[in-house]
Scaffold this active site. Sequence first.
Site, mmCIF file in Angstrom:
data_model
loop_
_atom_site.group_PDB
_atom_site.id
_atom_site.type_symbol
_atom_site.label_atom_id
_atom_site.label_comp_id
_atom_site.label_asym_id
_atom_site.label_seq_id
_atom_site.Cartn_x
_atom_site.Cartn_y
_atom_site.Cartn_z
ATOM 1 N N GLY A 203 0.826 -1.838 0.393
ATOM 2 C CA GLY A 203 0.229 -0.365 0.193
ATOM 3 C C GLY A 203 0.982 1.180 0.185
ATOM 4 N N GLU A 220 -7.385 -0.403 0.412
ATOM 5 C CA GLU A 220 -8.253 -0.895 1.904
ATOM 6 C C GLU A 220 -6.889 -2.160 2.018
ATOM 7 O OE1 GLU A 220 -11.349 -4.879 1.840
ATOM 8 O OE2 GLU A 220 -10.956 -3.522 0.078
ATOM 9 N N CYS A 254 -9.456 -9.860 4.970
ATOM 10 C CA CYS A 254 -8.704 -8.871 5.605
ATOM 11 C C CYS A 254 -9.540 -7.764 7.460
ATOM 12 C CB CYS A 254 -8.473 -7.775 5.106
ATOM 13 S SG CYS A 254 -10.274 -7.248 4.184
#
Length: 343
Positions: A203, A220, A254
């Site tokens: 990320g 996310e 997740c």
Amino acid sequence: MTMQLDPHTDLSTISGIVANLRHTYDSRTTRPLAWRRQQLQNMIKMLDENEEAFLDALKTDLGKPMVEGFITDIAFVTGEIKLMLKNLNKWNEVEKVPTPLVAMPAKSVLIPEPLGVVCVIAPWNYPVQLLLVPAAGAIAAGNTVIMKPSEVSPTVSAVLARLVPKYLDTKAIALIEGGVPETTELLAQKFDHIFYTGNGKIGRVVMAAAAVNLTPVTLELGGKSPVIIDKSANIEVAARRVAWGKWLNAGQTCVAPDYVLVDASVEDKFVNALRTSITDFYGANPHTSDSYGRVVSPRHFDRLVTLMNGGTPIIGGESAAADRYIAPTVLGNVNLDSPLMQE
């Protein structure tokens, strides 16, 4: 279980693919609602007509039970797209908004506009859902889209690479395959929005690449997802819900429950109820259950087995490298500073 696939898109073609998507966007091909509606309907058709191929690929890559794969990666996606189709006209209506005093006597309206070329980079745990739902949203908004499925689930990637060009407009919607080199080259291109689902390490890489062009991002990245069990809770119901949420997709979600903070007075009762729920869901031996999945790759299997050394098994703890099986496991005596609690 995973087929020896190693799909890659030629690095030298990626910039041209993105340029073509930019040209299509500039031509206003994606602006009409009729075009957007047709692409969304075709995406549903792709899933419906190739359900078996997708479910087989999910079984190959993740050991996903057929029912689980259908619910999480097929029905979930078609449900989201149908919602988009239902609201497409409404979401694209011009909306009257208040006019600031300094702009009087003007009138103000909010006009929904697409951003341009959107990049969607998906993870391996729900490799159909987490690629197609963001892509469908971008298409519904009138953008052109380039999709990048995860190389960690190569069978699913191969199925998507085969079917997406068959069902969707190739001038406006593209898909590339590959790992780090292909993703790096992809992120070197200029996009108008990047949607990434995955871990925090990558990320940061995505955000750094986006910053070069001030490209907005949606990241996310998951989290630790604690569950708090108070002594006033219905312990049996709570245990059943935790067990379902945690071991769906063999725990590879997740937002799955990650650790439990339970009132000491009901700890034993909760553990026993959890053990009962596991048996109800997966039988006395989950290793032989056709309702329990597998860890996606040997690398992830080794990582998880190592992390399990950070606690004492209260339930489960067994593993088998041959088919990447890790039993539904509950650990106690976990140090808050251990890697188990930091990842």
